[in-house]
Design an enzyme around this catalytic site. Structure first.
Site, short mmCIF file in Angstrom:
data_model
loop_
_atom_site.label_atom_id
_atom_site.label_comp_id
_atom_site.label_asym_id
_atom_site.label_seq_id
_atom_site.Cartn_x
_atom_site.Cartn_y
_atom_site.Cartn_z
N PRO A 10 104.53 39.41 -34.56
CA PRO A 10 105.46 40.99 -34.48
C PRO A 10 106.33 41.61 -33.25
CG PRO A 10 103.21 40.45 -32.96
CD PRO A 10 103.64 38.82 -33.95
N ASN A 11 106.87 41.90 -33.59
CA ASN A 11 107.83 42.76 -33.56
C ASN A 11 109.48 42.03 -33.40
OD1 ASN A 11 106.63 45.29 -32.78
ND2 ASN A 11 105.65 44.00 -31.54
N ARG A 18 117.03 46.41 -30.25
CA ARG A 18 116.55 47.34 -29.03
C ARG A 18 116.34 45.75 -28.11
NH1 ARG A 18 112.12 49.03 -27.83
NH2 ARG A 18 113.86 50.31 -26.57
N TYR A 23 115.75 40.06 -24.61
CA TYR A 23 115.52 39.26 -25.96
C TYR A 23 117.03 38.71 -27.12
CZ TYR A 23 110.91 40.30 -25.86
OH TYR A 23 109.54 40.92 -25.10
N ASN A 74 107.54 31.43 -33.11
CA ASN A 74 107.89 32.16 -31.63
C ASN A 74 106.50 33.43 -32.42
OD1 ASN A 74 108.02 34.23 -30.27
ND2 ASN A 74 110.31 34.38 -30.84
N ALA A 77 103.66 38.48 -29.20
CA ALA A 77 102.81 39.10 -28.24
C ALA A 77 101.66 37.63 -28.67
CB ALA A 77 103.01 40.19 -28.05
N HIS A 80 99.79 35.05 -26.59
CA HIS A 80 99.02 35.89 -25.07
C HIS A 80 97.50 35.23 -25.62
CE1 HIS A 80 102.99 35.59 -23.66
NE2 HIS A 80 103.55 36.24 -24.09
N GLU A 98 106.24 25.51 -30.28
CA GLU A 98 107.11 26.63 -29.72
C GLU A 98 107.78 26.97 -29.25
OE1 GLU A 98 103.30 27.67 -27.35
OE2 GLU A 98 104.34 29.51 -27.41
N HIS A 100 110.34 30.56 -27.39
CA HIS A 100 110.00 32.39 -27.14
C HIS A 100 111.88 32.15 -26.86
CE1 HIS A 100 105.81 32.73 -27.07
NE2 HIS A 100 105.92 31.26 -27.08
N ARG A 107 108.10 36.34 -16.16
CA ARG A 107 108.08 37.12 -16.59
C ARG A 107 107.04 37.52 -15.80
NH1 ARG A 107 109.50 38.91 -22.65
NH2 ARG A 107 109.27 40.96 -21.77
O1 CA2 Z 1 110.36 35.48 -25.54
C1 CA2 Z 1 110.39 35.47 -26.46
O2 CA2 Z 1 110.66 35.05 -27.49
C2 CA2 Z 1 108.31 36.41 -27.00
O3 CA2 Z 1 108.16 35.96 -27.80
C3 CA2 Z 1 108.76 37.51 -27.84
C4 CA2 Z 1 107.80 38.70 -27.73
C5 CA2 Z 1 106.91 38.70 -25.89
O4 CA2 Z 1 105.90 39.78 -26.46
C6 CA2 Z 1 106.14 37.27 -25.58
O5 CA2 Z 1 105.67 37.36 -24.62
C7 CA2 Z 1 107.69 36.84 -26.12
C8 CA2 Z 1 107.82 40.24 -28.01
C9 CA2 Z 1 108.90 39.82 -29.11
C10 CA2 Z 1 109.46 41.63 -29.09
O6 CA2 Z 1 110.65 42.02 -29.71
C11 CA2 Z 1 111.69 42.64 -29.40
C12 CA2 Z 1 112.50 42.93 -29.94
C13 CA2 Z 1 113.37 43.91 -29.90
C14 CA2 Z 1 113.27 44.97 -29.09
C15 CA2 Z 1 111.88 44.75 -29.38
C16 CA2 Z 1 110.96 43.53 -29.00
#
Ligand code: CA2
Length: 150
Positions: A10-11, A18, A23, A74, A77, A80, A98, A100, A107
């Site tokens: 997701p996301n 953003r 990231y 990847n 979220a 977790h 896996e 990230h 974090r």
């Molecule tokens: O560091 C990573 O790759 C994560 O898997 C990214 C997840 C986060 O919940 C994990 O804790 C770590 C979030 C991805 C959100 O991606 C975005 C990208 C651009 C703008 C907002 C969110």
């Protein structure tokens, strides 16, 4: 030819749009290009999939059974807390790496836990887009190429 599936949760479709400070500035499409370049050098066939829907991700993981040689994921979220994603990965009995983008261990505390890590061969975190390329190299080492010259 070895077949590896690269899954994003997701996301991650928002990458490059953003939060570049957390990231990185690369979009998911740019990451895909980087990985495809390395996959060509390794003579590996790769497929990519991203979804914001847990059930859809579980279905995609199941479809790797009997079709793929390994999974790079990847889970975003879901990392977790999703025992369903972990169980799906476990069910297909394929090597899992896996990835990230960020170093989840430096974090917020809730990101320090990965319910996926115990069923993965290993975890790569904190190297941004490069992490996906490193994951491909890592999984290539887990899956025999069947080519004595490789
Ligand atoms: O560091 C990573 O790759 C994560 O898997 C990214 C997840 C986060 O919940 C994990 O804790 C770590 C979030 C991805 C959100 O991606 C975005 C990208 C651009 C703008 C907002 C969110």
């Amino acid at each position: 030819m070895r077949k590896i599936t690269i899954l994003n949760g997701p996301n991650l479709n928002m990458l490059g749009i953003r939060e570049p400070g957390v990231y990185g500035k690369e979009s998911l499409a740019a990451i895909e290009l980087l990985v495809r370049k390395r996959a060509e050098e390794l003579n590996i066939s790769v497929s990519f999939f991203q979804t914001n829907h847990e059930g859809e991700m579980i279905d995609r993981i199941h479809s790797s059974y009997g079709n793929d040689d390994g999974i790079i994921i990847n889970p975003g979220a879901w990392t977790h807390y999703s025992y369903a994603i972990r169980d799906a990965l476990s069910a297909v009995s394929l090597p899992v790496v896996e990835v990230h983008l960020s170093n989840i261990h430096k974090r917020e505390a809730f990101r320090h836990v990965s319910v996926v890590a115990p069923i993965a061969v290993g975890q790569i975190a904190g190297f941004g887009a490069l992490g996906y390329v490193l994951a491909l190299d890592a999984i290539a080492g887990q899956v025999p190429s069947g080519d004595s010259k490789a």
